[in-house]
Design a protein around this motif. Structure first.
Motif, short mmCIF file in Angstrom:
data_model
loop_
_atom_site.label_atom_id
_atom_site.label_comp_id
_atom_site.label_asym_id
_atom_site.label_seq_id
_atom_site.Cartn_x
_atom_site.Cartn_y
_atom_site.Cartn_z
N PRO A 1 0.80 -1.23 0.00
CA PRO A 1 0.00 0.00 0.00
C PRO A 1 0.83 1.28 0.00
O PRO A 1 0.34 2.33 -0.41
CB PRO A 1 -0.82 -0.12 1.30
N HIS A 2 2.10 1.21 0.44
CA HIS A 2 2.93 2.41 0.50
C HIS A 2 3.64 2.69 -0.82
O HIS A 2 4.36 3.67 -0.94
CB HIS A 2 3.97 2.27 1.62
N ARG B 1 -0.50 5.73 -9.90
CA ARG B 1 -1.54 5.68 -8.88
C ARG B 1 -1.08 4.91 -7.65
O ARG B 1 -0.33 3.95 -7.75
CB ARG B 1 -2.81 5.02 -9.43
N ARG B 2 -1.59 5.32 -6.49
CA ARG B 2 -1.38 4.58 -5.26
C ARG B 2 -2.41 3.43 -5.21
O ARG B 2 -3.43 3.46 -5.90
CB ARG B 2 -1.56 5.47 -4.04
N ASN C 1 5.29 -1.18 -7.25
CA ASN C 1 4.89 -2.55 -6.98
C ASN C 1 5.39 -3.50 -8.06
O ASN C 1 5.90 -4.58 -7.77
CB ASN C 1 3.36 -2.65 -6.88
N LEU C 2 5.26 -3.09 -9.30
CA LEU C 2 5.70 -3.93 -10.42
C LEU C 2 7.22 -4.08 -10.43
O LEU C 2 7.75 -5.18 -10.62
CB LEU C 2 5.22 -3.32 -11.73
#
Length: 212
Positions: free
Chosen positions: A88-89, A127-128, A95-96
């Protein structure tokens, strides 16, 4: 591909898994409590069978006779859960790239830009996680799984909780993964129409036993 013959027991439930997966995409169906998620967790290494073996591409992941139980992070199996699990941070791009960085360059099966294009993630990269819809988050989860360069992709009811509109958006992307990556996939679901759309071979899990 995947070969296994093992037994896992917990309390009064016993899973007897005998499987030789030759298809690129194999669907597993069965009622709740039949052992579908338990099967995937044993394959990926979250659970350990009491006896038997698990092999992937002739590589032993578990073998009780030789006291072998390969750690989860060395199995090269990616598991996508019902709900997208993302950091989430981090934003989508982070993330990828986190998954990509964990894979040695010589072992990388997929390139970052190719996965972004395949799953149409470009508009989402900054985007978050909390800004994503359920369908968008699941697409990112699939992308991150692919960028870990697995030898096998496990999907545990990946469309559960999504409405019909979102399911119709995700299924074409899963079909793209199937047709364009050729990655072996084991897909667990309650819904036969998902497997029919993906033209998957189907097996059934009933009371802890796989049947054709």
């Amino acid at each position: 591909m995947l070969q296994c013959d093992f037994q896992f027991q917990h309390a009064d439930f016993t899973l007897n898994a005998q499987l030789q997966m030759q298809e690129q995409l194999l669907g597993i169906m069965g009622p709740s409590g039949s052992g579908k998620s338990t099967l995937l967790k044993n394959l990926v290494g979250l659970l350990q069978p009491q006896q038997g073996f698990i092999r992937l591409n002739e590589r032993a992941l578990f073998d009780d006779l030789h006291r072998l139980n390969m750690p989860m992070h060395k199995r090269r199996i990616a598991l996508i859960f019902q709900k997208a699990w993302l950091f989430p941070h981090m934003n989508v791009q982070q993330n990828l790239q986190y998954a990509e960085k964990l894979t040695l360059q010589v072992a990388q099966k997929f390139q970052y830009t190719d996965i972004v294009d395949l799953l149409e993630l470009q508009p989402l990269l900054k985007r978050r996680v909390h800004e994503l819809s359920g369908g968008e988050a699941q697409r990112v989860s699939i992308g991150r799984a692919l960028l870990s360069s697995p030898d096998l992709l496990l999907l545990d009811e990946p469309l559960t909780g999504l409405d019909r509109r979102l399911k119709s958006q995700i299924l074409p992307f899963l079909n793209n993964v199937k047709t364009q990556t050729k990655l072996p996939m084991l897909y667990v679901t309650h819904h036969a129409e998902e497997l029919e759309y993906l033209n998957a071979q189907i097996m059934y899990l009933e009371q802890g036993k796989l049947i054709t």
